[in-house]
Design an enzyme around this catalytic site. Structure first.
Site, PDB file in Angstrom:
ATOM      1  N   GLY A   1       1.771 -34.454   7.021  1.00 18.10           N
ATOM      2  CA  GLY A   1       2.200 -35.186   5.832  1.00 18.10           C
ATOM      3  C   GLY A   1       3.704 -35.393   5.800  1.00 18.10           C
TER       4      GLY A   1
ATOM      5  N   SER B   1      -2.704 -39.424   8.903  1.00 16.24           N
ATOM      6  CA  SER B   1      -3.848 -39.499   9.818  1.00 16.24           C
ATOM      7  C   SER B   1      -4.769 -38.304   9.610  1.00 16.24           C
ATOM      8  CB  SER B   1      -3.385 -39.471  11.279  1.00 16.24           C
ATOM      9  OG  SER B   1      -2.684 -40.637  11.601  1.00 16.24           O
TER      10      SER B   1
ATOM     11  N   GLU C   1       5.191 -35.425  19.513  1.00 14.83           N
ATOM     12  CA  GLU C   1       4.498 -36.686  19.218  1.00 14.83           C
ATOM     13  C   GLU C   1       5.067 -37.836  20.052  1.00 14.83           C
ATOM     14  OE1 GLU C   1       4.280 -37.488  15.036  1.00 14.83           O
ATOM     15  OE2 GLU C   1       2.938 -39.199  15.313  1.00 14.83           O
TER      16      GLU C   1
HETATM   17  C1  LIG Z   1      -1.702 -45.322  13.330  1.00 13.84           C
HETATM   18  C2  LIG Z   1      -0.651 -44.652  12.508  1.00 13.84           C
HETATM   19  C3  LIG Z   1      -0.774 -43.297  12.249  1.00 13.84           C
HETATM   20  C4  LIG Z   1       0.182 -42.662  11.451  1.00 13.84           C
HETATM   21  N1  LIG Z   1       0.016 -41.330  11.168  1.00 13.84           N
HETATM   22  C5  LIG Z   1       0.897 -40.707  10.365  1.00 13.84           C
HETATM   23  C6  LIG Z   1       0.697 -39.324  10.016  1.00 13.84           C
HETATM   24  O1  LIG Z   1      -0.274 -38.700  10.425  1.00 13.84           O
HETATM   25  N2  LIG Z   1       1.594 -38.737   9.208  1.00 13.84           N
HETATM   26  C7  LIG Z   1       2.685 -39.400   8.715  1.00 13.84           C
HETATM   27  O2  LIG Z   1       3.481 -38.792   8.018  1.00 13.84           O
HETATM   28  N3  LIG Z   1       2.915 -40.723   9.025  1.00 13.84           N
HETATM   29  C8  LIG Z   1       2.036 -41.380   9.843  1.00 13.84           C
HETATM   30  N4  LIG Z   1       2.216 -42.715  10.139  1.00 13.84           N
HETATM   31  C9  LIG Z   1       3.312 -43.439   9.500  1.00 13.84           C
HETATM   32  C10 LIG Z   1       4.460 -43.805  10.446  1.00 13.84           C
HETATM   33  O3  LIG Z   1       5.183 -42.676  10.842  1.00 13.84           O
HETATM   34  C11 LIG Z   1       5.348 -44.826   9.688  1.00 13.84           C
HETATM   35  O4  LIG Z   1       4.550 -45.971   9.479  1.00 13.84           O
HETATM   36  C12 LIG Z   1       6.592 -45.176  10.460  1.00 13.84           C
HETATM   37  O5  LIG Z   1       7.485 -44.100  10.490  1.00 13.84           O
HETATM   38  C13 LIG Z   1       7.297 -46.421   9.843  1.00 13.84           C
HETATM   39  O6  LIG Z   1       7.510 -46.231   8.483  1.00 13.84           O
HETATM   40  P1  LIG Z   1       7.063 -47.346   7.412  1.00 13.84           P
HETATM   41  O7  LIG Z   1       5.623 -47.681   7.688  1.00 13.84           O
HETATM   42  O8  LIG Z   1       7.415 -46.826   6.066  1.00 13.84           O
HETATM   43  O9  LIG Z   1       7.913 -48.636   7.752  1.00 13.84           O
HETATM   44  P2  LIG Z   1       9.403 -48.942   7.295  1.00 13.84           P
HETATM   45  O10 LIG Z   1      10.244 -47.734   7.483  1.00 13.84           O
HETATM   46  O11 LIG Z   1       9.363 -49.552   5.939  1.00 13.84           O
HETATM   47  O12 LIG Z   1       9.828 -50.018   8.362  1.00 13.84           O
HETATM   48  C14 LIG Z   1       9.342 -51.377   8.289  1.00 13.84           C
HETATM   49  C15 LIG Z   1       9.966 -52.141   9.462  1.00 13.84           C
HETATM   50  O13 LIG Z   1      11.389 -52.146   9.331  1.00 13.84           O
HETATM   51  C16 LIG Z   1      12.013 -51.619  10.497  1.00 13.84           C
HETATM   52  N5  LIG Z   1      13.184 -50.812  10.143  1.00 13.84           N
HETATM   53  C17 LIG Z   1      13.274 -49.893   9.157  1.00 13.84           C
HETATM   54  N6  LIG Z   1      14.502 -49.340   9.152  1.00 13.84           N
HETATM   55  C18 LIG Z   1      15.198 -49.892  10.177  1.00 13.84           C
HETATM   56  C19 LIG Z   1      16.534 -49.730  10.691  1.00 13.84           C
HETATM   57  N7  LIG Z   1      17.385 -48.847  10.153  1.00 13.84           N
HETATM   58  N8  LIG Z   1      16.889 -50.457  11.773  1.00 13.84           N
HETATM   59  C20 LIG Z   1      16.025 -51.340  12.346  1.00 13.84           C
HETATM   60  N9  LIG Z   1      14.750 -51.553  11.884  1.00 13.84           N
HETATM   61  C21 LIG Z   1      14.344 -50.841  10.812  1.00 13.84           C
HETATM   62  C22 LIG Z   1      10.962 -50.737  11.152  1.00 13.84           C
HETATM   63  O14 LIG Z   1      11.162 -50.631  12.542  1.00 13.84           O
HETATM   64  C23 LIG Z   1       9.688 -51.493  10.823  1.00 13.84           C
HETATM   65  O15 LIG Z   1       9.463 -52.512  11.773  1.00 13.84           O
HETATM   66  C24 LIG Z   1       1.287 -43.382  10.939  1.00 13.84           C
HETATM   67  C25 LIG Z   1       1.415 -44.749  11.233  1.00 13.84           C
HETATM   68  C26 LIG Z   1       0.441 -45.376  11.991  1.00 13.84           C
HETATM   69  C27 LIG Z   1       0.601 -46.841  12.276  1.00 13.84           C
END
Ligand SMILES: Cc1cc2nc3c(=O)[nH]c(=O)nc-3n(C[C@H](O)[C@H](O)[C@H](O)COP(=O)(O)OP(=O)(O)OC[C@H]3O[C@@H](n4cnc5c(N)ncnc54)[C@H](O)[C@@H]3O)c2cc1C
Length: 389
Positions: free
Chosen positions: A141, A175, A258
């Site tokens: 989480g 996940s 990871e």
């Molecule tokens: C299949 C899957 C499994 C997952 N499992 C888990 C889990 O078990 N536990 C958990 O905690 N999380 C999990 N996640 C979440 C994952 O870690 C996040 O989705 C990821 O860290 C991106 O965060 P966000 O989705 O909030 O996107 P955001 O942070 O909102 O980013 C959106 C877009 O903006 C870009 N961006 C953001 N900031 C910057 C910057 N400073 N410079 C350049 N580009 C930027 C990002 O690259 C992305 O393309 C999972 C995600 C997926 C897809």
């Protein structure tokens, strides 16, 4: 697979599986050839995640009882000794036998190394065997609706209370939460401005009062992901991983697995995915196949190096990031090639094997997000490896 240096033998001169990897692999494969029923079940294509988790849990129970899943974990915590290389060899052998993926046991390789290194000992000594044998599963989480890439801005609060903490907040994209008993939860114990200095990692029982898990169905039809709400959830004081306010170090330890060593485990299954498709029929586009194989070989090289570093206790640092990027490229190249060669994937054929290949293809589109997005990985390389401003 190379063998562990310094192999030892018993008084009769026989190599033993703990100190000689070749012997470990030979004996494991001899056991797998006997065809345990749980292995047969895990080799079948199973599009439903609920069923897949069940089948994999039963296989893990058998592997644990027979000893194989206990190699690579400390004897003091219910393992049989050995190193991560034993675990790597086990998952490699299972993939070669046609097991489709690790299902929830991905978290075994992502979370358990950190629990072993930094978790509360009395808890881990009970929890690790339950994890290894598939009796109790785990979720991670970290991400929140407003804190994904910028993890240090997370807001789920843990406030000290009599005998522990009261946790309030919301996690997303968690996940396997629907199937897990425990969650390794990153919480804020400092002020909001404390950023990464005010975080604490807690082990939370997902069966506690105040926890609500809501499944998120993905575009590929699976229900791996979930949203988890914590409403006044009590967590005992002895469930801290690492130090109070030291959660950032715990998160970095987990992300190193990871983004780094996890690539080894995942790429074993990608090789198998590719081999099965070659067996299945039309090899199709040779150029695409060659590219996919080259990408996989790059992951083999870097992740093998990562396993050896891990075994030697040397931190991976930004190298983990390179490995994650290579894994993403390989995952997409393998699935692009399969889509190119298999028209059934696109036209909606629904048998279980095709449904699984379609799931895999769609999943390969989002691999550039989990464990930190591709842009963020590139930023880490720019700053930490290349020293750019
Ligand atoms: C299949 C899957 C499994 C997952 N499992 C888990 C889990 O078990 N536990 C958990 O905690 N999380 C999990 N996640 C979440 C994952 O870690 C996040 O989705 C990821 O860290 C991106 O965060 P966000 O989705 O909030 O996107 P955001 O942070 O909102 O980013 C959106 C877009 O903006 C870009 N961006 C953001 N900031 C910057 C910057 N400073 N410079 C350049 N580009 C930027 C990002 O690259 C992305 O393309 C999972 C995600 C997926 C897809």
């Amino acid at each position: 697979m190379s063998s562990i240096e310094g192999g030892r033998s018993d008084p009769d001169g026989r190599a033993d599986p703990l100190h000689d990897l070749r012997t470990f692999v030979d004996e494991l494969e001899a056991w797998l050839v006997t065809g345990p029923a749980t292995l047969d079940a895990a080799r079948a294509p199973i599009p439903s995640f609920a069923e897949r988790v069940e089948v994999m849990s039963r296989l893990m129970a058998d592997l644990h009882d027979a000893g194989w899943a206990r190699y690579g974990w400390p004897e003091s915590l219910g393992g049989l000794g050995g190193t991560i290389v034993h675990r790597a060899a086990m998952w490699d052998a299972l993939a070669r036998r046609g097991v489709a993926g690790m299902a929830l046991f991905e978290h075994l390789e992502v979370l358990a190394p950190t629990l072993v290194a930094l978790g509360p000992r009395d808890f881990v000594v009970r929890a690790l065997p339950a994890f290894l044998s598939g009796r109790e599963l785990w979720a991670q989480g970290f991400s929140e609706p407003e804190a994904g890439s910028d993890l240090a801005s997370l807001r789920t609060r843990a406030v000290a209370a009599d005998g522990g903490f009261i946790v309030n907040g919301r996690k997303i994209w968690t996940s396997w939460a629907r199937y897990a008993t425990w969650c390794l939860l990153l919480t804020r114990t400092g002020t909001p401005e404390s950023r990464h200095r005010g975080l604490t990692a807690l082990i939370v029982d997902l069966r506690s009062r105040g926890v609500e898990v809501t499944t998120i169905v993905q575009a590929n039809g699976t229900d791996e992901l979930a949203e988890v709400v914590f409403d006044d959830v009590f967590v005992p004081a002895d469930r801290i991983v690492g130090q109070l306010d030291g959660g950032w170090a715990v998160a970095m330890h987990i992300l190193s697995s990871e983004r780094g060593t996890f690539a080894w485990f995942r790429h074993c299954f990608l090789y198998q995915h590719l081999r099965e498709h070659l067996d299945h029929g039309d090899a199709g586009n040779d150029f695409g196949l060659g590219g996919a194989l080259l990408d996989l070989v790059a992951v083999t090289a870097t992740s093998h190096d990562g396993l050896r570093s891990h075994e030697a206790g040397v931190p991976l640092g930004p190298r983990a990031t390179f490995t994650k990027l290579l894994l993403c490229a390989a995952e997409q190249a393998v699935n692009d090639w399969i889509l190119d060669a298999d028209a059934d994937l696109a036209v909606g054929v629904q048998d279980a094997a095709t449904a699984m290949r379609r799931q895999e293809y769609l999943f390969s589109r989002i691999v550039t997000v989990y464990g930190g997005s591709q842009q963020m990985q590139l930023e880490t390389i720019a700053k930490q490896a290349l020293g750019l401003p």
